[in-house]
Scaffold this motif. Structure first.
Motif, mmCIF file in Angstrom:
data_model
loop_
_atom_site.group_PDB
_atom_site.id
_atom_site.type_symbol
_atom_site.label_atom_id
_atom_site.label_comp_id
_atom_site.label_asym_id
_atom_site.label_seq_id
_atom_site.Cartn_x
_atom_site.Cartn_y
_atom_site.Cartn_z
ATOM 1 N N LEU A 164 0.822 -1.207 0.000
ATOM 2 C CA LEU A 164 0.000 0.000 0.000
ATOM 3 C C LEU A 164 0.860 1.263 0.000
ATOM 4 N N ALA A 165 2.029 1.185 0.630
ATOM 5 C CA ALA A 165 2.919 2.341 0.684
ATOM 6 C C ALA A 165 3.689 2.547 -0.616
ATOM 7 N N LEU A 166 3.901 1.476 -1.400
ATOM 8 C CA LEU A 166 4.791 1.557 -2.561
ATOM 9 C C LEU A 166 4.080 1.526 -3.908
ATOM 10 N N LEU A 167 2.923 0.866 -3.994
ATOM 11 C CA LEU A 167 2.262 0.732 -5.288
ATOM 12 C C LEU A 167 1.719 2.076 -5.774
ATOM 13 N N PRO A 168 1.857 2.384 -7.061
ATOM 14 C CA PRO A 168 1.404 3.682 -7.587
ATOM 15 C C PRO A 168 -0.118 3.758 -7.708
ATOM 16 N N ARG A 169 -0.632 4.995 -7.695
ATOM 17 C CA ARG A 169 -2.067 5.221 -7.811
ATOM 18 C C ARG A 169 -2.610 4.776 -9.164
ATOM 19 N N THR A 170 -1.772 4.714 -10.168
ATOM 20 C CA THR A 170 -2.216 4.353 -11.514
ATOM 21 C C THR A 170 -2.747 2.920 -11.605
#
Length: 496
Positions: free
Chosen positions: A374-380
């Motif tokens: 959740l901290a690393l994955l991009p919003r895209t």
């Protein structure tokens, strides 16, 4: 913590009335059937207490209109319930240990049921709030003693399965509350939100009365320990001050919050002093020397703090950063509780098979992976990029919660199960209260916005990533505490 003779007796059987559920041999069909019905009663107790926590929130706007009150005033409908649970759950657990868990649990279910009816019939807001406080007291009894009763009703080898079942029903109650409350408010009115508990309470009371084992008879010539009134009052005031410091202010931290925190810190000091001098303390300070119990309580609080972050951050991230409408936000938010509801019972069976200590670490490891994603994955990556890590995180939580509860309660002596169960529930509640305030503040600061509800999508996404980076750090701390507790317990066992 090693079980004494009384604790071993409780794990293997129950002292019950002639012909009651505790008298048949473990292998007899009637014994198995009675255990199942007893677990059904305990599960309904857990369901009702968690449902009472979540169902009222959706009715707050309607209550404000019905009573012509402000949001700050109707918010006490929720706060009164939570404060009653938080401040009294340890004390009622101790009362059950001293005076009989069965009779107190039956009284708690009855109080919860009657208070639910009073809530539904309340003519004024303040009478509704008073009835909600009474309902919270009943819920505190139910939450504290339900887990304590597991050792009285099931063999020790099936403790994990029983804890998993209780975790499932608790998650169902939490998940069902908002949707059921919405349906009742829309189809009937706000009173139905409280009255719906009455028939469920009656069924729960009948099951508990019929199938729970009788309280064990006190040995002749053995003095009953006294109830610690001074410690009870000090602990209740301390917890109330802390809970109010974390919940008042609508997200801002002012002089009142600071004063309450100082009062809570002072209360802790007074409580420790009182307990060290009490002949029969509410919480024996020696209890905290048990490394496994101490680690279990600390990690429970840390994990609950992180899980509250998902509830605080989720609605804003889904609506602002990902642009979902209200209906889709609601569906997305239901994924976490659904995972917990589906996974808790299997997690209990796995804990019985592979060992609760091992599965505690597995659950924490999964939570680290989920919060880091959740901290690393991009919003895209969109909704999938958010929900997939949430599933991993909540799955890890289900495994951890079941295994940790099993590990903490497994070897507790029979005469301390109520108070330890209360402490375990208290650690979870304090984590939720702290998470709502502290993790909400982290999210607001990380978003760099005066009002998160109107912040731009990029700022909200940044706030989400930073908040879950903090959450991952907290879970790593929980892993460290757990490992250190296990190492210390092995060292103590080696010395003995």
């Amino acid at each position: 913590m090693k079980p004494d003779a009384e604790g071993r007796h409780a794990a293997g059987g129950n002292t019950a009335r002639p012909g009651g559920p505790g008298t048949a041999p473990a292998g007899r069909p009637e014994r198995t059937t009675s255990v199942r019905w007893a677990l059904a009663g305990l599960s309904l107790s857990m369901l009702l207490s968690s449902l009472g926590t979540s169902i009222a929130n959706v009715a707050l706007p309607t209550l404000a209109q019905a009573f012509g009150a402000s949001f700050q005033q109707v918010q006490w409908v929720v706060l009164a319930y939570l404060l009653a649970i938080t401040t009294l759950i340890v004390s009622v657990g101790r009362l059950g240990d001293l005076f009989g868990r069965r009779r107190l649990l039956l009284a708690g279910i009855l109080l919860f049921t009657v208070a639910s009816v009073l809530c539904g019939l309340a003519p004024t807001l303040w009478l509704l709030i008073a009835a909600r406080a009474a309902q919270g007291l009943g819920a505190a009894v139910m939450m504290a003693l339900t887990m304590a009763f597991v050792g009285e009703t099931v063999p020790k080898a099936r403790t994990g399965s029983a804890m998993g079942l209780l975790g499932t029903t608790s998650a169902i109650g939490t998940a069902l509350g908002p949707s059921l409350g919405g349906v009742l408010v829309a189809g009937l009115d706000w009173r139905a939100v409280f009255l719906v508990n009455a028939p469920l309470g009656v069924v729960t009371l009948l099951l508990a009365h019929r199938h729970l084992p009788q309280d064990r008879v006190r040995e002749p010539g053995r003095d009953r320990a006294r109830f610690d009134h001074v410690g009870t009052v000090l602990l209740a005031l301390t917890l109330a001050a802390y809970a109010l410091a974390m919940t008042l202010g609508g997200g801002s931290f002012g002089a009142l919050n600071a004063t309450l925190l100082v009062a809570a810190a002072l209360g802790v000091g007074l409580f420790v002093r009182a307990e060290s001098r009490a002949s029969s303390p509410l919480i024996s300070l020696a209890t905290f020397r048990d490394p496994l119990l101490g680690a279990g309580l600390v990690t429970s609080a840390l994990v609950s703090t992180v899980m509250m972050a998902t509830l605080v951050v989720g609605p804003f991230h889904l609506s602002r950063a990902l642009g979902l409408d209200e209906a889709r936000v609601g569906l997305a938010l239901s994924v976490g509780p659904l995972v917990v509801a589906l996974a808790s019972a299997p997690a209990g069976r796995i804990a019985d098979r592979w060992g609760a200590p091992r599965m505690t670490l597995v659950g924490l490891g999964a939570m680290v992976a989920g919060t880091l994603a959740l901290a690393l994955l991009p919003r895209t990556l969109g909704v999938v990029g958010y929900l997939a890590p949430i599933v991993v995180t909540t799955l890890g939580y289900a495994v951890f919660q079941t295994a940790n509860n099993t590990s903490v309660m497994a070897d507790v002596p029979a005469d301390r199960r109520g108070v330890v169960s209360g402490m375990l529930n208290l650690s979870r509640n304090l984590g939720l209260v702290t998470g709502a305030s502290a993790m909400g503040a982290v999210f607001a600061l990380a978003s760099s916005a005066a009002d998160v509800a109107t912040a731009d999508p990029g700022a909200v996404a940044t706030g989400t990533r930073i908040t879950f980076a903090v959450a991952a750090t907290l879970i790593v701390v929980a892993l460290t505490v757990t490992a250190a507790g296990r190492a210390r317990a092995r060292h103590v066992a080696h010395l003995l």
